[in-house]
Scaffold this motif. Structure first.
Motif, PDB file in Angstrom:
ATOM      1  N   LEU A 172       3.855   4.249  13.342  1.00 45.69           N
ATOM      2  CA  LEU A 172       5.291   4.056  13.166  1.00 45.69           C
ATOM      3  C   LEU A 172       5.646   2.580  13.330  1.00 45.69           C
ATOM      4  O   LEU A 172       5.205   1.924  14.268  1.00 45.69           O
ATOM      5  N   ALA A 173       6.454   2.042  12.411  1.00 48.82           N
ATOM      6  CA  ALA A 173       6.901   0.648  12.510  1.00 48.82           C
ATOM      7  C   ALA A 173       7.781   0.470  13.737  1.00 48.82           C
ATOM      8  O   ALA A 173       8.686   1.263  13.982  1.00 48.82           O
ATOM      9  N   LYS A 174       7.519  -0.592  14.493  1.00 46.11           N
ATOM     10  CA  LYS A 174       8.257  -0.833  15.735  1.00 46.11           C
ATOM     11  C   LYS A 174       9.406  -1.813  15.559  1.00 46.11           C
ATOM     12  O   LYS A 174      10.246  -1.944  16.447  1.00 46.11           O
ATOM     13  N   ASN A 175       9.436  -2.529  14.437  1.00 42.84           N
ATOM     14  CA  ASN A 175      10.510  -3.489  14.211  1.00 42.84           C
ATOM     15  C   ASN A 175      10.811  -3.575  12.720  1.00 42.84           C
ATOM     16  O   ASN A 175      10.109  -2.992  11.884  1.00 42.84           O
ATOM     17  N   TRP A 176      11.847  -4.327  12.390  1.00 40.55           N
ATOM     18  CA  TRP A 176      12.332  -4.384  11.021  1.00 40.55           C
ATOM     19  C   TRP A 176      11.311  -5.016  10.075  1.00 40.55           C
ATOM     20  O   TRP A 176      11.098  -4.530   8.963  1.00 40.55           O
ATOM     21  N   HIS A 200      16.750   4.021  12.768  1.00 40.17           N
ATOM     22  CA  HIS A 200      16.006   4.501  13.931  1.00 40.17           C
ATOM     23  C   HIS A 200      15.408   3.380  14.765  1.00 40.17           C
ATOM     24  O   HIS A 200      14.681   3.643  15.719  1.00 40.17           O
ATOM     25  N   LEU A 201      15.717   2.140  14.418  1.00 38.56           N
ATOM     26  CA  LEU A 201      15.249   1.018  15.221  1.00 38.56           C
ATOM     27  C   LEU A 201      16.210   0.762  16.369  1.00 38.56           C
ATOM     28  O   LEU A 201      17.373   1.162  16.339  1.00 38.56           O
ATOM     29  N   ASP A 202      15.729   0.077  17.407  1.00 41.57           N
ATOM     30  CA  ASP A 202      16.572  -0.272  18.541  1.00 41.57           C
ATOM     31  C   ASP A 202      17.480  -1.449  18.183  1.00 41.57           C
ATOM     32  O   ASP A 202      17.203  -2.219  17.262  1.00 41.57           O
ATOM     33  N   GLY A 203      18.564  -1.598  18.930  1.00 42.69           N
ATOM     34  CA  GLY A 203      19.459  -2.734  18.736  1.00 42.69           C
ATOM     35  C   GLY A 203      20.761  -2.341  18.076  1.00 42.69           C
ATOM     36  O   GLY A 203      20.956  -1.210  17.627  1.00 42.69           O
ATOM     37  N   GLY A 204      21.673  -3.316  18.013  1.00 40.40           N
ATOM     38  CA  GLY A 204      23.003  -3.059  17.481  1.00 40.40           C
ATOM     39  C   GLY A 204      23.099  -3.144  15.978  1.00 40.40           C
ATOM     40  O   GLY A 204      24.104  -2.727  15.401  1.00 40.40           O
ATOM     41  N   GLU A 205      22.082  -3.697  15.328  1.00 40.47           N
ATOM     42  CA  GLU A 205      22.130  -3.826  13.880  1.00 40.47           C
ATOM     43  C   GLU A 205      21.497  -2.616  13.201  1.00 40.47           C
ATOM     44  O   GLU A 205      20.598  -1.984  13.750  1.00 40.47           O
ATOM     45  N   CYS A 206      21.968  -2.327  12.000  1.00 43.27           N
ATOM     46  CA  CYS A 206      21.443  -1.183  11.250  1.00 43.27           C
ATOM     47  C   CYS A 206      21.345  -1.565   9.768  1.00 43.27           C
ATOM     48  O   CYS A 206      22.141  -1.110   8.942  1.00 43.27           O
ATOM     49  N   PRO A 207      20.364  -2.416   9.426  1.00 40.88           N
ATOM     50  CA  PRO A 207      20.232  -2.839   8.035  1.00 40.88           C
ATOM     51  C   PRO A 207      19.542  -1.781   7.183  1.00 40.88           C
ATOM     52  O   PRO A 207      18.851  -0.902   7.696  1.00 40.88           O
ATOM     53  N   ASP A 208      19.723  -1.863   5.890  1.00 38.22           N
ATOM     54  CA  ASP A 208      18.961  -1.094   4.914  1.00 38.22           C
ATOM     55  C   ASP A 208      18.441  -2.077   3.876  1.00 38.22           C
ATOM     56  O   ASP A 208      19.075  -3.112   3.617  1.00 38.22           O
ATOM     57  N   ALA A 209      17.293  -1.768   3.278  1.00 26.75           N
ATOM     58  CA  ALA A 209      16.720  -2.681   2.294  1.00 26.75           C
ATOM     59  C   ALA A 209      16.135  -1.912   1.126  1.00 26.75           C
ATOM     60  O   ALA A 209      15.480  -0.882   1.308  1.00 26.75           O
ATOM     61  N   LEU A 210      16.372  -2.422  -0.071  1.00 28.11           N
ATOM     62  CA  LEU A 210      15.730  -1.915  -1.277  1.00 28.11           C
ATOM     63  C   LEU A 210      14.484  -2.762  -1.526  1.00 28.11           C
ATOM     64  O   LEU A 210      14.580  -3.984  -1.684  1.00 28.11           O
ATOM     65  N   PRO A 230      27.938   3.841  17.088  1.00 24.64           N
ATOM     66  CA  PRO A 230      27.576   4.589  18.292  1.00 24.64           C
ATOM     67  C   PRO A 230      28.098   6.026  18.243  1.00 24.64           C
ATOM     68  O   PRO A 230      29.256   6.290  18.591  1.00 24.64           O
ATOM     69  N   THR A 231      27.295   6.943  17.790  1.00 27.96           N
ATOM     70  CA  THR A 231      27.674   8.356  17.735  1.00 27.96           C
ATOM     71  C   THR A 231      26.422   9.211  17.791  1.00 27.96           C
ATOM     72  O   THR A 231      25.348   8.788  17.366  1.00 27.96           O
TER      73      THR A 231
END
Length: 523
Positions: A172-176, A200-210, A230-231
């Motif tokens: 499993l990837a541990k970082n972006w 599913h990564l830790d931290g406040g950011e939630c990026p997506d990438a194509l 946060p939900t």
């Protein structure tokens, strides 16, 4: 070589394969399992398709006994009946896009593969559902090889990080950065575009990438940043995202445009999820938050989209969110502190010069559409100033600094959005789309200049001269004028036009954030 390379051999498309024609209301087929609690699976797919402007159809691959707390049982009906369902749809209805979710076993996968090869829908999104958010396995281990063989028939793959690792038979990837590398490998061996999700990564950011291996993409990796919501109500998020992307792609014809449109919608669905009060576990997202919020306001006697506030107050609050995102960016902090690498600053300036050329054309269009002489003169002067600033950038900065960059993906998307707004036929929509480049830039500039002055303007600061220009009172005055004219257009327009203005302003504001972050991603 990947252990999966021999499995991921793309199947050639038939010579007479026809891609979908873009449609205002695309016909989207979801092939997935059923979730009786309504939050995930085919139920979430149909809600997402409708919420994003499509006509939804459904073929059920599996029945589950589940709720917001987990999956209790899975029943897979005979694969022969699945084939009957698929044929019944495609024999009668043109399918513009397909979203594939839970498949259950190898027989089911085989039927879907045969049908895709025969029908060749214009858009195919495959969400390789293997493990539920609760941790429950949703695909038999014996079917994993069959699923891998299906992947090359998809245009877009949307695995979560656990599924991405399982498909590659890697940890499993541990970082972006590690997740992006896995996305590159999966794209390379399948030939499909891969959506790498940072949820599913830790931290406040939630990026997506194509991530794409296709030469038709502007960039190998297109990152769309975002903040984590946060939900606990994330049940069905993956299903909802993939079906929404299939729908948006069939309307827009671009994966990047589809993601940039769908991501804010999904963020709102997560933010408003508490309203639903469904279940005691991980609840569902609110797919129709943008419709029902307007309905509630109208019932309360308020104009849709205004929440009891005036139009500009609503835009102001929207801008505050994007400004907060801008101030957290590494580029901005490095600019104020003087620690920003010069190559990142040079890239920013080169993209700014390209952007200003396109922006000047948009402002010229606003001048041509303006209803008063005062507004005509203002937008015409602004267009001229854009070209003068562009010329000065090339003369004083870019001519002495080698910049190895052409049109960047964010710059292209931003300018394309502005040009599309200029062709929409609405003066109000056009000026609302143009406003963030005045408003957000002026706010950021004033804040950065104040911070810079507070540091005592240390000697040797690489960007001291640049930061001092942010105190320009003429630009602040021009911003106040742009705000006034936008507010005037909102008052003169219909409610539908005001809603379109809000949407255009919001999209441009998101591009402003991404424009400031682009140098870091380019580096």
């Amino acid at each position: 070589m990947s252990p999966l390379s021999s499995t991921f051999l793309p199947s050639p498309a038939p010579a007479d394969s026809v891609r979908a024609v873009l449609r205002t209301i695309p016909r989207v087929l979801a092939i997935a399992g059923s979730d009786p609690s309504g939050g995930a699976g085919i139920q979430a797919d149909l809600k997402s398709i409708a919420a994003n402007g499509g006509y939804g159809m459904a073929v059920v691959t599996a029945l589950t006994a589940q709720n917001t707390q987990g999956v209790r049982a899975v029943h897979v009906p005979p694969a022969s009946f699945l084939a009957e369902q698929l044929d019944a749809i495609s024999d009668d209805i043109v399918v513009d896009a397909v979203k594939i979710g839970m498949l259950g076993d190898a027989d089911v996968i085989g039927v879907v593969r045969s049908w895709l090869t025969k029908v060749r829908p214009g858009v195919v999104v495959l969400d390789p559902v293997m493990v539920a958010t609760s941790g429950d396995r949703l695909l038999q281990e014996s079917a994993e090889a069959a699923l891998r063989a299906l992947l090359p028939l998809a245009d877009l793959l949307t695995p979560n990080l656990a599924e991405l690792a399982m498909l590659l038979e890697e940890p499993l990837a541990k970082n972006w950065d590690a997740a992006l590398e896995q996305g590159r490998r999966l794209a390379a061996v399948t030939g499909a575009t891969v959506l790498v999700k940072g949820g599913h990564l830790d931290g406040g950011e939630c990026p997506d990438a194509l991530v794409s291996a296709s030469p038709g993409f502007e960039a190998e990796v297109v990152v769309v940043p975002g903040d984590r919501v946060p939900t606990r109500n994330s049940h069905g998020t993956g299903c909802s995202l993939s079906s929404a992307l299939a729908t948006a792609q069939a309307r827009l014809g671009s994966w990047e445009e589809a993601l940039r449109e769908v991501k804010p919608w999904l963020r709102g669905a997560l933010e408003e999820s508490e309203i639903l009060e469904v279940g005691r576990g991980a609840g569902p997202v609110h797919h129709f938050h943008h419709f029902q919020a307007n309905t509630a306001r109208e019932l309360a006697g308020q104009p849709a989209g205004q929440s009891g506030k005036d139009f500009m107050e609503e835009l102001r609050e929207s801008a505050d969110h994007h400004l907060s995102s801008i101030y957290r960016l590494e580029f901005i902090r490095g600019l104020v502190e003087g620690s920003l690498p010069e190559e990142q600053f040079a890239y920013y300036l080169s993209q700014d010069a390209i952007y200003l050329n396109g922006y000047s054309r948009v402002l010229a269009r606003a001048s041509a559409m303006a209803p008063t002489e005062e507004e005509q003169l203002f937008w015409a002067r602004s267009a001229q100033q854009c070209l003068e600033v562009e010329s000065e950038l090339h003369r004083s900065w870019l001519s002495t600094r080698p910049v190895q960059s052409g049109l960047g993906p964010v710059t292209k998307s931003y300018v394309d959005h502005l040009l599309a707004s200029s062709l929409a036929g609405s003066y109000g929509v056009l000026v609302a789309a143009a406003l963030p480049c005045f408003w957000l830039y002026a706010e950021v500039g004033a804040t950065l200049h104040t911070e810079f002055q507070a540091t005592g303007a240390p000697a040797g600061h690489a960007y001291a001269d640049w930061l001092r220009t942010y105190a320009d009172e003429e630009f602040a005055a021009a911003t106040r004028q742009a705000i006034k004219f936008t507010e005037r257009a909102a008052r003169a327009g219909s409610e539908a036009e005001r809603q379109a203005m809000v949407a255009a302003f919001g999209q441009s504001s998101r591009y402003e954030v991404e424009f400031f972050d682009a140098p870091r991603l380019h580096a």
